[in-house]
Motif scaffolding. Structure first.
Motif, PDB file in Angstrom:
ATOM      1  N   GLY A 114       0.833  -1.205   0.000  1.00  0.00           N
ATOM      2  CA  GLY A 114       0.000   0.000   0.000  1.00  0.00           C
ATOM      3  C   GLY A 114       0.864   1.250   0.000  1.00  0.00           C
ATOM      4  N   VAL A 115       1.949   1.194   0.767  1.00  0.00           N
ATOM      5  CA  VAL A 115       2.899   2.320   0.786  1.00  0.00           C
ATOM      6  C   VAL A 115       3.483   2.521  -0.611  1.00  0.00           C
ATOM      7  CG1 VAL A 115       5.098   3.122   1.745  1.00  0.00           C
ATOM      8  CG2 VAL A 115       3.443   1.974   3.228  1.00  0.00           C
ATOM      9  N   LEU A 116       3.800   1.421  -1.271  1.00  0.00           N
ATOM     10  CA  LEU A 116       4.352   1.509  -2.635  1.00  0.00           C
ATOM     11  C   LEU A 116       3.335   2.172  -3.578  1.00  0.00           C
ATOM     12  CD1 LEU A 116       6.498   0.591  -4.829  1.00  0.00           C
ATOM     13  CD2 LEU A 116       5.004  -1.368  -5.162  1.00  0.00           C
ATOM     14  N   PHE A 117       2.070   1.726  -3.507  1.00  0.00           N
ATOM     15  CA  PHE A 117       1.056   2.268  -4.418  1.00  0.00           C
ATOM     16  C   PHE A 117       0.884   3.775  -4.210  1.00  0.00           C
ATOM     17  CE2 PHE A 117      -1.096  -2.124  -4.374  1.00  0.00           C
ATOM     18  CZ  PHE A 117      -0.251  -2.552  -5.367  1.00  0.00           C
ATOM     19  N   GLN A 118       0.755   4.173  -2.950  1.00  0.00           N
ATOM     20  CA  GLN A 118       0.544   5.596  -2.656  1.00  0.00           C
ATOM     21  C   GLN A 118       1.745   6.424  -3.117  1.00  0.00           C
ATOM     22  OE1 GLN A 118      -2.086   7.269  -1.466  1.00  0.00           O
ATOM     23  NE2 GLN A 118      -3.232   5.378  -1.646  1.00  0.00           N
ATOM     24  N   THR A 119       2.936   5.915  -2.861  1.00  0.00           N
ATOM     25  CA  THR A 119       4.145   6.668  -3.213  1.00  0.00           C
ATOM     26  C   THR A 119       4.272   6.807  -4.725  1.00  0.00           C
ATOM     27  OG1 THR A 119       5.201   5.753  -1.264  1.00  0.00           O
ATOM     28  CG2 THR A 119       6.641   6.764  -2.875  1.00  0.00           C
ATOM     29  N   SER A 120       4.086   5.686  -5.409  1.00  0.00           N
ATOM     30  CA  SER A 120       4.273   5.697  -6.862  1.00  0.00           C
ATOM     31  C   SER A 120       3.168   6.502  -7.549  1.00  0.00           C
ATOM     32  CB  SER A 120       4.287   4.253  -7.372  1.00  0.00           C
ATOM     33  OG  SER A 120       4.472   4.237  -8.749  1.00  0.00           O
ATOM     34  N   ARG A 121       1.950   6.392  -7.027  1.00  0.00           N
ATOM     35  CA  ARG A 121       0.807   7.079  -7.639  1.00  0.00           C
ATOM     36  C   ARG A 121       0.979   8.601  -7.598  1.00  0.00           C
ATOM     37  NH1 ARG A 121      -4.120   8.909  -5.990  1.00  0.00           N
ATOM     38  NH2 ARG A 121      -3.620   8.536  -3.822  1.00  0.00           N
ATOM     39  N   LEU A 122       1.573   9.094  -6.503  1.00  0.00           N
ATOM     40  CA  LEU A 122       1.705  10.540  -6.328  1.00  0.00           C
ATOM     41  C   LEU A 122       3.014  11.102  -6.878  1.00  0.00           C
ATOM     42  CD1 LEU A 122       0.309  11.149  -2.741  1.00  0.00           C
ATOM     43  CD2 LEU A 122      -0.666  11.914  -4.886  1.00  0.00           C
ATOM     44  N   ARG A 123       3.985  10.208  -7.161  1.00  0.00           N
ATOM     45  CA  ARG A 123       5.317  10.689  -7.534  1.00  0.00           C
ATOM     46  C   ARG A 123       5.270  11.561  -8.791  1.00  0.00           C
ATOM     47  NH1 ARG A 123       9.308   9.912 -10.928  1.00  0.00           N
ATOM     48  NH2 ARG A 123       8.002   8.488 -12.132  1.00  0.00           N
ATOM     49  N   GLY A 124       5.803  12.764  -8.662  1.00  0.00           N
ATOM     50  CA  GLY A 124       5.914  13.652  -9.814  1.00  0.00           C
ATOM     51  C   GLY A 124       4.622  14.331 -10.240  1.00  0.00           C
ATOM     52  N   THR A 125       3.534  14.155  -9.465  1.00  0.00           N
ATOM     53  CA  THR A 125       2.279  14.801  -9.848  1.00  0.00           C
ATOM     54  C   THR A 125       2.219  16.227  -9.292  1.00  0.00           C
ATOM     55  OG1 THR A 125       1.137  14.016  -7.875  1.00  0.00           O
ATOM     56  CG2 THR A 125       1.055  12.586  -9.806  1.00  0.00           C
ATOM     57  N   ASP A 126       1.303  17.004  -9.830  1.00  0.00           N
ATOM     58  CA  ASP A 126       1.118  18.367  -9.319  1.00  0.00           C
ATOM     59  C   ASP A 126       0.630  18.353  -7.878  1.00  0.00           C
ATOM     60  OD1 ASP A 126       2.023  19.565 -11.564  1.00  0.00           O
ATOM     61  OD2 ASP A 126       0.063  20.000 -12.423  1.00  0.00           O
ATOM     62  N   LEU A 127      -0.161  17.317  -7.549  1.00  0.00           N
ATOM     63  CA  LEU A 127      -0.653  17.224  -6.172  1.00  0.00           C
ATOM     64  C   LEU A 127       0.519  17.036  -5.202  1.00  0.00           C
ATOM     65  CD1 LEU A 127      -3.029  17.039  -4.209  1.00  0.00           C
ATOM     66  CD2 LEU A 127      -3.206  14.613  -4.712  1.00  0.00           C
ATOM     67  N   GLU A 128       1.488  16.218  -5.607  1.00  0.00           N
ATOM     68  CA  GLU A 128       2.665  16.031  -4.758  1.00  0.00           C
ATOM     69  C   GLU A 128       3.461  17.333  -4.654  1.00  0.00           C
ATOM     70  OE1 GLU A 128       5.909  12.559  -4.261  1.00  0.00           O
ATOM     71  OE2 GLU A 128       6.241  13.843  -5.992  1.00  0.00           O
ATOM     72  N   ASP A 129       3.575  18.045  -5.789  1.00  0.00           N
ATOM     73  CA  ASP A 129       4.289  19.332  -5.761  1.00  0.00           C
ATOM     74  C   ASP A 129       3.632  20.289  -4.766  1.00  0.00           C
ATOM     75  OD1 ASP A 129       5.991  18.406  -7.655  1.00  0.00           O
ATOM     76  OD2 ASP A 129       5.042  19.449  -9.338  1.00  0.00           O
ATOM     77  N   ARG A 130       2.308  20.346  -4.859  1.00  0.00           N
ATOM     78  CA  ARG A 130       1.568  21.258  -3.986  1.00  0.00           C
ATOM     79  C   ARG A 130       1.796  20.886  -2.519  1.00  0.00           C
ATOM     80  NH1 ARG A 130      -4.288  22.703  -6.047  1.00  0.00           N
ATOM     81  NH2 ARG A 130      -3.859  24.906  -6.004  1.00  0.00           N
ATOM     82  N   MET A 131       1.752  19.573  -2.249  1.00  0.00           N
ATOM     83  CA  MET A 131       1.951  19.088  -0.888  1.00  0.00           C
ATOM     84  C   MET A 131       3.380  19.365  -0.420  1.00  0.00           C
ATOM     85  SD  MET A 131       0.240  17.453   1.473  1.00  0.00           S
ATOM     86  CE  MET A 131      -0.986  16.330   0.837  1.00  0.00           C
TER      87      MET A 131
END
Lengths: 216, 416
Positions: free
Chosen positions: B243-260
């Protein structure tokens, strides 16, 4: 120069391509500048560097006397609205506001006050109880802008803020940006729609082949 | 200019003080939990029902005894002549750990037991076996009758018995001089042979008790059910790391991650994912441990819980590292699952590592899941207690995995 945005010799190479080549420009406080350019010209890369999401290969950036390399202070000055809506579409708009306020470390009582005052904000008042996924493109853009404005940043960086927005949404957002300029906030908007930039901005810089053109 | 978290109007821009950072972290954590809420509730409900159904089944002494019983077997010995050798044989083999019970039967009785599956084989001793062993001339061999319904177990025990006889011959040879000396001293040849035979069998039985004829780990010495439960526990402790892998990979490099990242940095979201995974770990693992406690297999939960926590932490930190790989999300998922199954396989979760070739078996000992698997298995067979070094060994992979995750999170291709 009133210690506005100062960019000197900024360079960035991504995947072997030099996207930005010694970019230099200055922007006084209390102005709106636009950055136009074709898709892939490097507008988003430029804004991401200014937002401190990407590290430049070289050059110098400062705003209000704070250097970009001073990450913590820099981030306390800026607001960034990314190209995508970048909000959790499962949350309602008011929950989104409360969440991002909490992420900023705002206490619960203040968060409640923020949500209360947002009910009177013309940008989002009509759909504040709607989940983001049920919002139209324009509504989601407006919500994204409001989140970016949290903390009343002195320097606001907007990447394609009007993409997918209808005429009313565009008008509302532009009015808000002009109001912020009147309050001495500095705003940099990247868009490939030059007509919108021409209407909104005090000056438009055209980014092509890694350089700014049409610089006054 | 001094670092501050508030702008000139006193509005918080980014969290800087400890309390602001805590509020920021808790907001992210609550949000991650909220996203996982439905799944968590479904799993809690499912596990509650399963535990409620399964525990009463095992909460009976006979069932518990079945679980606790090691894979021991009963055999019959048919010695119609009631020879000295037969009695001696029964006397020394009754302490062999693989044999649960040795019956001293007639041929008919032994066959009856075999038909009722009370024994897995029976042995017929020829009437002149003692004489044969003295002279070394075999006229009629020892016969082994195997239970056709338990052919694998019977074959294992038959192999042991054949080794037993091989050992008798070897030991007989070594104590032959002793027999001669005894005869000289006592003058009674029969008695000297009896003493020699007894000595040979006792010596050989002592070796059996020390597992000298069976390589450690290759014998069915412990319950296969415990091995299966150990594997399930390791699997369930490791799954939240995916689950940690999915969440990390799903958000990696997205604008949502940038914002966070711009507001909360990179560490708080990563820690939040670890904590959310920990909640999943609690939901998946603790009910089973409690159920094992209720049915009486575990007397204490802490040691095994610590071992399983080590499994999760090592896996989750490593998946934080993998999840930030600069590759398409689908590729990252595939690589993550490959690593997941490889670690479980080489940890002996699916099959005992004793089945591997020697070089692979030795390599498997150094994989992260091997020590936890051994520790959990030990806990199940030892009422929940695990040696301290077993617990520590279960955590050996956590520091390197944490270091990898931290390096990746703070990597300077982008601001963190």
């Amino acid at each position: 120069m009133n210690e506005g945005l100062y960019v000197r010799n900024l360079t960035k190479t991504l995947r072997g391509t030099q996207v930005l080549k010694n970019l230099s420009f200055e922007q006084p406080k209390g102005t709106i500048y636009g950055i136009s350019g074709d898709n892939g010209a490097g507008k988003s890369t430029f804004l991401k560097i200014l937002a401190s999401v990407l590290i430049p290969d070289g050059g110098h950036v400062s705003f209000s006397g704070v250097d970009l390399s001073n990450k913590a202070q820099w981030r306390s000055l800026i607001g960034y609205v990314p190209q995508e809506v970048a909000l959790d579409d499962r949350l309602r708009v008011r929950e989104t506001l409360a969440f991002w306020a909490a992420v900023r470390g705002v206490p619960a009582s203040t968060r409640r006050a923020i949500v209360e005052s947002a009910k009177g904000d013309p940008l989002i008042a009509d759909f504040i109880d709607k989940p983001i996924r049920e919002c139209s493109g324009g509504m989601a853009r407006r919500a994204s802008l409001v989140v970016g404005l949290f903390g009343d940043p002195a320097l606001l960086l907007l990447d394609e803020p009007f993409s997918g927005a209808d005429a009313r949404s565009r008008t509302l957002m532009m009015e808000r940006l002009q109001h912020l300029r009147d309050r001495n906030r500095t705003i940099l908007v990247a868009s490939h729609v030059e007509t919108t930039l021409a209407t909104l901005c005090d000056r438009v810089l055209h980014l092509k082949d890694g350089y700014f053109h049409n610089v006054d | 200019m001094e670092r501050t978290s508030k702008n000139r109007d006193g509005v918080i821009t980014v969290p800087a003080s400890f309390s602001e950072r805590m509020r920021s972290f808790l907001a992210i954590f609550r949000h991650d939990l909220r996203v996982a809420r439905t799944g968590l509730l479904v799993v809690i409900l499912l596990f509650s029902v399963l535990v409620a159904l399964i525990v009463p089944l095992f909460n009976r002494d006979d069932k518990l005894d079945l679980l606790r019983t090691q894979l021991n077997f009963s055999v019959s010995i048919v010695d119609e002549e009631d020879s000295f050798f037969g009695k001696l044989f029964v006397e020394v083999v009754k302490d062999v750990q693989y044999l649960d019970k040795v019956h001293f039967d007639t041929f008919e009785k032994a066959k009856e037991r075999l038909d009722r599956d009370e024994t897995i084989l029976f042995i017929t001793l020829p009437p002149d076996l003692f004489q044969q062993t003295r002279t070394g001339s075999v006229k009629e061999p020892v016969q082994l009758y195997l239970n056709p319904r338990k052919s694998m177990e019977a074959a294992n025990i038959a192999t042991l018995i054949r080794q037993y006889y091989f050992a008798v011959n070897r030991v007989y040879g070594t104590v032959f001089g002793y027999q001669k000396e005894h005869e000289k001293m006592g003058g009674d040849e029969d008695e000297s042979w009896r003493q020699t035979t007894k000595h040979a069998l006792s010596s050989m039985a002592a070796y059996f008790a020390k597992n000298r004829f069976v390589e450690t780990g290759r014998s069915p010495g412990k319950s296969a059910i415990f091995h299966a439960i150990s594997g399930i526990l390791i699997l369930l402790a490791f799954i939240p790391a995916m689950g940690v892998l999915f969440q990390t990979s799903r958000l990696r490099g997205t604008d949502l991650e940038d914002r966070m990242t711009l507001i909360a940095g990179r560490v708080a979201p990563a820690v939040s994912r670890l904590m959310t995974g920990l909640i999943w770990w609690i939901v998946l693992v603790i009910p089973i441990l409690v159920a094992l406690r209720v049915v009486g297999i575990l007397q204490t939960l802490l040691p095994i819980a610590l071992v399983l926590l080590g499994v999760y932490l090592a896996g989750a930190c490593f998946m934080l590292f993998v999840g930030r790989a600069n590759a398409p999300t689908v590729t990252v998922y595939q690589v993550g699952w490959l690593i997941f199954f490889a670690l479980l396989l080489f940890g002996g979760v699916f099959y005992p590592v004793s089945l591997f070739p020697v070089w692979l078996r030795i390599s498997a000992h150094f994989t992260p899941m091997y020590a936890p698997m051994q520790a959990v298995f030990t806990a199940l067979t030892e009422n929940g207690s695990v040696p301290r070094n077993g617990i520590l060994l279960s955590f050996w992979a956590v520091p390197p995995a944490l270091a990898l995750a931290f390096i990746r999170i703070k990597r300077k291709h982008s601001c963190g």
